[in-house]
Write a protein that holds these residues in place. Structure first.
Motif, mmCIF file in Angstrom:
data_model
loop_
_atom_site.group_PDB
_atom_site.id
_atom_site.type_symbol
_atom_site.label_atom_id
_atom_site.label_comp_id
_atom_site.label_asym_id
_atom_site.label_seq_id
_atom_site.Cartn_x
_atom_site.Cartn_y
_atom_site.Cartn_z
ATOM 1 N N PRO A 169 0.826 -1.206 0.000
ATOM 2 C CA PRO A 169 0.000 0.000 0.000
ATOM 3 C C PRO A 169 0.863 1.261 0.000
ATOM 4 O O PRO A 169 1.879 1.333 0.696
ATOM 5 N N TRP A 463 -13.234 6.139 5.017
ATOM 6 C CA TRP A 463 -12.613 5.183 4.086
ATOM 7 C C TRP A 463 -13.437 5.072 2.806
ATOM 8 O O TRP A 463 -12.883 5.050 1.705
ATOM 9 N N TRP A 466 -12.871 8.108 0.759
ATOM 10 C CA TRP A 466 -11.571 7.990 0.095
ATOM 11 C C TRP A 466 -11.663 7.044 -1.101
ATOM 12 O O TRP A 466 -11.179 7.356 -2.195
ATOM 13 N N SER A 467 -12.284 5.888 -0.917
ATOM 14 C CA SER A 467 -12.404 4.906 -1.984
ATOM 15 C C SER A 467 -13.199 5.460 -3.164
ATOM 16 O O SER A 467 -12.827 5.269 -4.327
ATOM 17 N N PHE A 470 -11.074 7.836 -5.039
ATOM 18 C CA PHE A 470 -10.091 7.090 -5.828
ATOM 19 C C PHE A 470 -10.715 6.559 -7.117
ATOM 20 O O PHE A 470 -10.143 6.708 -8.203
ATOM 21 N N ILE A 487 -10.463 1.314 -2.946
ATOM 22 C CA ILE A 487 -9.399 1.081 -1.975
ATOM 23 C C ILE A 487 -9.940 0.032 -1.011
ATOM 24 O O ILE A 487 -10.826 0.302 -0.216
ATOM 25 N N TYR A 492 -6.069 -2.969 2.049
ATOM 26 C CA TYR A 492 -5.620 -1.585 2.225
ATOM 27 C C TYR A 492 -5.002 -1.025 0.958
ATOM 28 O O TYR A 492 -4.213 -0.072 0.994
ATOM 29 N N ASP A 493 -5.376 -1.594 -0.160
ATOM 30 C CA ASP A 493 -4.745 -1.198 -1.412
ATOM 31 C C ASP A 493 -5.779 -1.162 -2.538
ATOM 32 O O ASP A 493 -6.944 -1.550 -2.366
ATOM 33 N N ALA A 494 -5.302 -0.751 -3.724
ATOM 34 C CA ALA A 494 -6.198 -0.541 -4.857
ATOM 35 C C ALA A 494 -6.555 -1.855 -5.545
ATOM 36 O O ALA A 494 -5.713 -2.744 -5.715
ATOM 37 N N ILE A 516 -3.733 6.935 -5.407
ATOM 38 C CA ILE A 516 -4.104 6.574 -4.029
ATOM 39 C C ILE A 516 -3.772 7.731 -3.085
ATOM 40 O O ILE A 516 -4.609 8.142 -2.272
#
Length: 617
Positions: A169, A463, A466-467, A470, A487, A492-494, A516
């Protein structure tokens, strides 16, 4: 409080020229060939944020002191200086000094030496973000706590060229075994909560079984999303074959015509500006000539008055001299003729003065004639310039702009002709549903357990925001066949189109890691309690010069779209980007470009003024 941004980064040494790069509060782009000093600048920023690694060695550069100035939007400054010193562990290498000298006009920050090891320097940096007290965050699944420092979340807004394409991440600390501290640090930035009183409730066995079931379902959903993404690509190819070619040609022709009209408007406007400058110049000359002409008239009046006065004197003296006056001799009483020598001299002087003024009056008449001719010429020139300017402005307002507006209306009508097929819409809708299902399952909170899992306690609202941010940016930046992106609260990553970032090539990973962190910056700007309000990226769009295989590179359109999006959507943040080559199709008018040329004859050679290409990095 007003946010701080990096105003400048500098380097100095005992026998070298002071080197400095200054930044704006918005988007800053360092670009130029490899080995020109871009990464030095990025490494110096990391060094001044408390890194133990030095940005370069004293032996290879001659520089031993790094300077950084932070400035707030309301013009308060904090200047920091840190030296590169001998390694105190006995190794023949350099290390960063533990003490950082700070000079500040910010009331909350004193001017003295701050210790990095005692966290004084970190506390000072956190104070600039509004974090006034020292906090502890949970750093491991065993509930071990550590102090929150500026480096706990540094990688949420800073990533160098060695880590821009990593599989981990983007916000995780490189070469760090656990991501827990990074997650709880992010949670603190968004909510102001450090979670230090959380107690686990669920057993490890139950958690593992629940996780296994959830992961199996998520894997199945991701496979379906990947299938839909492939199907969408096939549909797009079919659509391109059967699409109305006439409409496409009309769109292209209309775009070319719009571009031509806009170019004509631009050239006409530029010509009008030049004419206005000429009009201003001619007006100034005309005012000067008119003023000079009035002065000539006043002088001519004065000369005429002087001529009349002198002629009157000369005539009077002439007539008076013609009269003979008899004077008696005081001795013999005989008659004598009186000769007024002084009067004759006075008349002669008046005649000389009259001749001089008459000559000057003649010259003045010639000068008046010349200035009047100049006035006539300037008036004619001014009239012609105004005529030309009026013609241009009328052409813009009555011809070019209406034509441009008409063409844009036509473009909108052509665009409406191009429709998305029902099956493609169905694929998109199904992908959205599946992506939401996978996201919701990844967000499912688990029961109490004996180990700390940060996602059980982290507020999923920020979160999700944020996602969503993204996903929006990934689509805006032309990721191929993108139907979904998120995300993952699980990794915890794309994950894009059901494919994990770690399965992509280096170029795509650098592209996604950049988005990200950019989307994280925007999410914090939108709803964070505390935020760094900056983003520092080194080589976000890897090129062949970074020794990346061609099939791993991000598409050129993606790279240009990424730069365009970051420039246009910086918001209330500072962005510093270092890149070898920047896309030439992006409008950088609102960005601060800093180019290192490695050319002695033009521009800035490199960051360190006393270092040349043999050692510059």
């Amino acid at each position: 409080m007003s946010r701080f941004y990096i105003k400048s980064i500098g380097a100095s040494g005992p026998k070298v020229e002071y080197s400095q790069v200054t930044f704006d509060e918005g988007v800053n782009i360092l670009h130029g060939p490899s080995n020109s000093g871009k990464s030095y600048v990025i490494n110096c920023i990391n060094f001044m944020f408390g890194a133990s690694e030095v940005p370069f060695t004293r032996e290879s550069t001659g520089y031993n002191t790094i300077h950084m100035t932070l400035e707030s939007l309301d013009a308060r400054t904090v200047q920091m200086t840190r030296r590169i010193i001998d390694d105190k562990n006995g190794k023949k290498s350099d290390m960063g000094d533990n003490l950082v000298t700070v000079v500040s006009n910010f009331d909350e920050v004193g001017s003295y030496d701050y210790s990095i090891l005692k966290l004084e320097y970190s506390d000072m940096l956190l104070k600039l973000m509004g974090i006034d007290e020292r906090h502890q965050i949970i750093s491991t699944q065993a509930f071990v706590q550590q102090n929150l420092t500026n480096r706990s979340f540094l990688h949420s807004y800073f990533i160098d060229e060695d880590n821009i394409y990593e599989k981990i991440p983007a916000f995780d600390i490189p070469r760090h075994s656990k991501i827990t501290a990074c997650l709880t640090a992010l949670h603190f930035l968004f909510t102001g909560e450090d979670l230090h009183e959380i107690v686990p409730a669920e057993s490890k066995k139950d958690r593992e079984l629940k996780e296994a079931k959830k992961n199996a379902v998520i894997i199945y959903i991701n496979e379906k999303i990947q299938d839909l993404s492939k199907k969408r690509g096939i549909l797009e190819e079919e659509l391109a074959k059967v699409e109305d070619t006439d409409v496409e040609s009309k769109i292209e022709a209309t775009l070319e015509e719009i571009e031509s009209i806009e170019h004509q408007i631009y050239e006409a406007t530029e010509q009008s500006h030049k004419l206005m400058e000429e009009i201003f110049t001619v007006n100034s000359k005309l005012e000067e000539a008119t003023y000079l002409n009035e002065r000539y008239k006043a002088l001519r009046t004065q000369y005429n008055s002087d001529v009349k006065r002198l002629r009157f004197i000369i005539d009077g003296e002439t007539k008076d001299s013609q009269r003979k006056k008899v004077v008696k001799c005081p001795f013999c009483d005989s008659s004598m003729q009186n000769k007024p020598e002084q009067r004759i001299a006075y008349a002669q002087a008046s005649q000389v003065e009259l001749n001089r003024i008459t000559m000057q009056l003649g010259d003045l008449k010639e000068a008046e004639k010349d200035i009047q001719q100049e006035i006539c010429a300037l008036e004619a020139q001014l009239q012609e310039l105004n005529r030309q300017n009026n013609e241009i402005t009328q052409m813009i307002s009555r011809v070019l702009k209406p034509k441009s507006a008409q063409l844009r209306v036509m473009m909108e009508s052509y665009k409406r002709i191009v429709q998305i097929k029902r099956e493609m819409s169905a694929v998109d809708a199904m992908s959205v549903v599946l992506n939401a299902d996978a996201f919701n399952r990844e967000m499912e909170k688990e029961g109490e357990k004996v180990v700390f899992h940060p996602m059980e306690h982290i507020d999923m609202n920020w979160w999700k925001k944020w996602s969503d941010t993204f996903e929006m940016i990934v689509k805006e930046c032309n990721y191929p066949n993108c139907v979904s992106a998120r995300i993952s609260p699980d990794t915890y990553d794309a994950i894009v189109n059901g494919k994990h970032k770690s399965d992509e090539g280096k170029g795509y990973r650098a592209f996604l890691n950049s988005i990200i962190l950019f989307s994280l910056m925007k999410a914090l700007e939108d709803g964070g309690i505390y935020r760094p309000a900056m983003l520092i990226l080194d080589s976000p769009i890897l090129t062949l010069k970074e020794k990346v295989r061609k099939n791993e590179l991000a598409d050129p359109g993606m790279r240009a779209s990424l730069f365009k999006y970051m420039v246009e959507n910086c918001g209330d943040n500072q962005i510093i980007i270092a890149e070898n080559e920047i896309p030439n199709t992006v409008d950088y008018n609102t960005a601060h470009l800093i180019e290192f040329t490695q050319d002695e004859t033009q521009g800035i050679y490199g960051f360190l003024k006393s270092v040349r290409n043999s050692v510059d990095s």
